[in-house]
Design an enzyme around this catalytic site. Structure first.
Site, short mmCIF file in Angstrom:
data_model
loop_
_atom_site.label_atom_id
_atom_site.label_comp_id
_atom_site.label_asym_id
_atom_site.label_seq_id
_atom_site.Cartn_x
_atom_site.Cartn_y
_atom_site.Cartn_z
N PHE A 1 -9.69 17.98 -32.75
CA PHE A 1 -9.94 19.19 -32.42
C PHE A 1 -9.39 20.40 -33.56
O PHE A 1 -9.59 21.37 -33.13
CB PHE A 1 -9.36 19.58 -31.11
CG PHE A 1 -7.89 19.33 -30.98
CD1 PHE A 1 -7.04 20.35 -31.51
CD2 PHE A 1 -7.63 18.27 -30.63
CE1 PHE A 1 -5.79 20.11 -31.38
CE2 PHE A 1 -5.85 18.07 -30.36
CZ PHE A 1 -5.25 18.97 -30.93
N HIS B 1 -0.53 31.39 -26.31
CA HIS B 1 0.22 30.32 -26.95
C HIS B 1 1.79 30.52 -26.71
O HIS B 1 2.30 31.66 -26.53
CB HIS B 1 0.04 30.45 -28.60
CG HIS B 1 1.35 29.50 -29.30
ND1 HIS B 1 0.89 28.19 -29.36
CD2 HIS B 1 2.32 29.68 -29.84
CE1 HIS B 1 1.86 27.59 -29.98
NE2 HIS B 1 3.08 28.46 -30.26
#
Length: 211
Positions: free
Chosen positions: A66, A127
């Site tokens: 990814f 995040h």
């Protein structure tokens, strides 16, 4: 005789938070949630990272399938980076975020930020640093002028040494034993300067910072 005792110190932990490009327009809304959750926003930057900067930030993910999509996603538009502070900031922010996979978060933690703002397993909206060592590295990456205080002690110091210092030092000492130079101290110092993986990575195309 009166003994002068140092004033008590309270350790306020810091972590890095990022509002990712696809929900940067929700910044004000998310900041309100952050403040109401007991965090202080110590510093904030809005910037547009290049793919190279994103690769350096997510260097530990390099080689995973990814990774190209992740760097493309994170460099697709402006993001908001913030230093958050409070007692146990790292764990509390991770708890507020929920699981990293948005689809899992929607099932198991429907009130978490990633469940509310995330889209899928890659575009998870926000995040947060995983641990103390990651928080320190990521804060230095996004805010290179910031001094991280206090200096880590106890388990935090051990974690930092095990993750960032011991591996490269062992590699350098092994190389030193093989080389057997005339002046081992100078040789090792030069080797560490050349091979230090934690030194800042500079590029000719700096990240564009937004107002």
């Amino acid at each position: 005789m009166e003994i002068s005792m140092p004033p008590p110190q309270i350790y306020v932990e810091k972590t890095l938070a990022i509002i990712k490009p696809d929900i940067a327009d929700k910044e004000e809304e998310i900041q309100d949630i952050i403040l109401r959750s007991g965090f202080t926003i110590v510093q904030r930057r809005k910037l547009h990272l290049s793919p190279e900067h994103c690769s350096n930030f997510y260097v530990k993910q390099y080689g995973k399938m990814f990774f190209p999509n992740l760097t493309a996603y994170m460099s697709s538009g402006p993001l908001v980076a913030m230093i958050l502070a409070r007692h146990k900031a790292i764990s509390y922010w991770k708890e507020l975020l929920g699981p990293s996979n948005t689809l899992v978060a929607k099932e198991t933690h429907p009130d978490s930020l990633r469940a509310i703002y995330g889209t899928d397993d890659l575009r998870n909206a926000l995040h947060g640093s995983n641990d103390f060592a990651a928080a320190e590295r990521e804060i230095r990456f996004m805010f290179p002028e910031v001094i991280i205080e206090p200096i880590p002690v106890g388990q935090a110091a051990k974690d930092y040494l095990n993750l960032y210092v011991t591996p490269i030092l062992l590699e350098g000492l092994t190389a030193l034993c093989k080389e057997k130079p005339a002046d081992p101290l100078i040789w090792l110092a030069d080797w560490l300067l050349k091979n230090n993986p934690n030194k800042p990575k500079l590029c000719h195309n700096p990240a564009a910072e937004e107002p």
